[in-house]
Design a protein around this motif. Structure first.
Motif, PDB file in Angstrom:
ATOM      1  N   ASP A 192       0.818  -1.208   0.000  1.00  0.00           N
ATOM      2  CA  ASP A 192       0.000   0.000   0.000  1.00  0.00           C
ATOM      3  C   ASP A 192       0.854   1.261   0.000  1.00  0.00           C
ATOM      4  O   ASP A 192       0.479   2.284  -0.600  1.00  0.00           O
ATOM      5  N   GLN A 193       2.036   1.203   0.635  1.00  0.00           N
ATOM      6  CA  GLN A 193       2.933   2.361   0.615  1.00  0.00           C
ATOM      7  C   GLN A 193       3.533   2.575  -0.779  1.00  0.00           C
ATOM      8  O   GLN A 193       3.717   3.715  -1.220  1.00  0.00           O
ATOM      9  N   ILE A 194       3.825   1.503  -1.474  1.00  0.00           N
ATOM     10  CA  ILE A 194       4.347   1.625  -2.835  1.00  0.00           C
ATOM     11  C   ILE A 194       3.290   2.219  -3.760  1.00  0.00           C
ATOM     12  O   ILE A 194       3.567   3.098  -4.581  1.00  0.00           O
ATOM     13  N   ILE A 195       2.048   1.751  -3.603  1.00  0.00           N
ATOM     14  CA  ILE A 195       0.949   2.287  -4.420  1.00  0.00           C
ATOM     15  C   ILE A 195       0.725   3.758  -4.100  1.00  0.00           C
ATOM     16  O   ILE A 195       0.534   4.592  -5.004  1.00  0.00           O
ATOM     17  N   LEU A 196       0.766   4.112  -2.812  1.00  0.00           N
ATOM     18  CA  LEU A 196       0.597   5.510  -2.415  1.00  0.00           C
ATOM     19  C   LEU A 196       1.710   6.377  -3.004  1.00  0.00           C
ATOM     20  O   LEU A 196       1.451   7.481  -3.503  1.00  0.00           O
ATOM     21  N   PHE A 197       2.924   5.888  -2.965  1.00  0.00           N
ATOM     22  CA  PHE A 197       4.051   6.646  -3.531  1.00  0.00           C
ATOM     23  C   PHE A 197       3.862   6.871  -5.029  1.00  0.00           C
ATOM     24  O   PHE A 197       4.129   7.966  -5.542  1.00  0.00           O
ATOM     25  N   LEU A 198       3.387   5.867  -5.745  1.00  0.00           N
ATOM     26  CA  LEU A 198       3.205   6.002  -7.188  1.00  0.00           C
ATOM     27  C   LEU A 198       2.130   7.029  -7.514  1.00  0.00           C
ATOM     28  O   LEU A 198       2.287   7.829  -8.450  1.00  0.00           O
ATOM     29  N   PHE A 199       1.051   7.037  -6.744  1.00  0.00           N
ATOM     30  CA  PHE A 199      -0.002   8.022  -7.004  1.00  0.00           C
ATOM     31  C   PHE A 199       0.438   9.432  -6.611  1.00  0.00           C
ATOM     32  O   PHE A 199       0.072  10.412  -7.268  1.00  0.00           O
ATOM     33  N   ILE A 200       1.212   9.546  -5.548  1.00  0.00           N
ATOM     34  CA  ILE A 200       1.787  10.853  -5.203  1.00  0.00           C
ATOM     35  C   ILE A 200       2.707  11.324  -6.322  1.00  0.00           C
ATOM     36  O   ILE A 200       2.710  12.500  -6.713  1.00  0.00           O
ATOM     37  N   LEU A 201       3.485  10.420  -6.862  1.00  0.00           N
ATOM     38  CA  LEU A 201       4.419  10.754  -7.938  1.00  0.00           C
ATOM     39  C   LEU A 201       3.682  11.248  -9.177  1.00  0.00           C
ATOM     40  O   LEU A 201       4.149  12.170  -9.856  1.00  0.00           O
ATOM     41  N   VAL A 202       2.526  10.653  -9.474  1.00  0.00           N
ATOM     42  CA  VAL A 202       1.758  11.086 -10.652  1.00  0.00           C
ATOM     43  C   VAL A 202       1.310  12.531 -10.495  1.00  0.00           C
ATOM     44  O   VAL A 202       1.463  13.354 -11.407  1.00  0.00           O
ATOM     45  N   ARG A 203       0.766  12.879  -9.337  1.00  0.00           N
ATOM     46  CA  ARG A 203       0.278  14.250  -9.129  1.00  0.00           C
ATOM     47  C   ARG A 203       1.428  15.248  -9.070  1.00  0.00           C
ATOM     48  O   ARG A 203       1.344  16.349  -9.622  1.00  0.00           O
ATOM     49  N   VAL A 204       2.518  14.870  -8.405  1.00  0.00           N
ATOM     50  CA  VAL A 204       3.683  15.755  -8.312  1.00  0.00           C
ATOM     51  C   VAL A 204       4.293  15.991  -9.688  1.00  0.00           C
ATOM     52  O   VAL A 204       4.646  17.126 -10.049  1.00  0.00           O
ATOM     53  N   SER A 205       4.409  14.950 -10.475  1.00  0.00           N
ATOM     54  CA  SER A 205       5.004  15.093 -11.808  1.00  0.00           C
ATOM     55  C   SER A 205       4.166  15.992 -12.695  1.00  0.00           C
ATOM     56  O   SER A 205       4.708  16.799 -13.465  1.00  0.00           O
TER      57      SER A 205
END
Length: 259
Positions: free
Chosen positions: A9-22
């Motif tokens: 779940d932390q990996i998935i959260l990081f990926l979604f944060i990365l999408v918005r940040v990018s």
């Protein structure tokens, strides 16, 4: 191997944060420049997302429930970042428009330079005002608003929970119209001075037809335009400080609408 020790779940959260940040970093001024290496942009987006990960106490949605929901969720995350970044782009577009209108009055319409951010030909005065506004933008640490906007967006807008309502489009229309207001206010001193100069030269041409007024008009307009541009820079700096400060409230209002 250290990455494998993280919960899924932390990996998935990081990926979604990365999408918005990018999406935000690839649109905002300076970072959106084509001259900036893509590796640097990606590294910065990953670093910001990694720093935000322990600061956010949110539960990511399950991406394995619905492939269609996963696609819509990723698109909504990208849309949130793009909308936040475009707000600032519109403000700088208004500043470039002010330089274009003032430069047209001065006779600089064909004096173009390459904009390093977009690799397009823009008027010389537009590039000058754009760099001037960018220096004020960075000197006032306005880019910190984006970090705050990122944190607030994750706190107010849950993952896949953005609501694109009618009020959002009204706000975007207001922001676009505000860009034209910024263009008029920034370029007003030069444009008004040159308009009065054109009127005065027209009256002189009518009263003294023997004078070659067109030979005098071009260098006189350039001289007066540069003179009034120099006089107006301190006032433009104060106006841009106020405009950039109000931009933070605009971004916060946008996030509340999306939530």
């Amino acid at each position: 191997m250290a990455l494998l020790s993280f919960p899924l779940d932390q990996i998935i959260l990081f990926l979604f944060i990365l999408v918005r940040v990018s999406a935000i970093l690839f649109v905002v001024p300076f970072f959106s420049s084509r001259n900036m290496p893509m590796l640097l942009k990606v590294s910065l987006a990953v670093a910001v997302a990694w720093l935000l990960l322990p600061q956010l106490d949110i539960t990511p949605p399950d991406p394995f429930k619905s492939p269609a929901g996963l696609v819509l969720g990723v698109v909504s995350e990208i849309a949130i970042g793009l909308i936040i970044g475009i707000i600032v782009q519109l403000m700088f577009a208004g500043i470039q428009l002010a330089g274009q209108m003032a430069g047209f009055q001065m006779g600089f319409a064909i004096a173009n330079v390459v904009d390093p951010a977009s690799s397009l030909q823009i008027p010389l005065l537009s590039q000058f005002l754009n760099v001037f506004a960018l220096l004020i933008f960075l000197s006032l640490n306005i880019h910190y608003y984006f970090i705050k906007a990122l944190v607030d967006s994750f706190e107010l807008i849950p993952m896949w929970g953005a609501h694109f309502e009618e009020n959002l489009f009204h706000l975007i229309v207001q922001i676009v119209s505000g860009a034209f207001v910024i263009a008029v206010k920034v370029g007003a001193p030069v444009m008004v001075a040159l308009l009065l100069t054109s009127v005065a030269l027209g009256l002189i041409a009518r009263t003294v037809p023997q004078m070659q007024i067109f030979i005098v008009a071009m260098p006189l307009k350039i001289l007066l335009g540069l003179l009034f541009l120099g006089f107006s820079l301190p006032f433009c700096a104060d106006f841009l400080k106020t405009a950039f400060a109000s931009m933070g409230n605009t971004i916060l209002g946008l996030i509340r609408i999306l939530s």
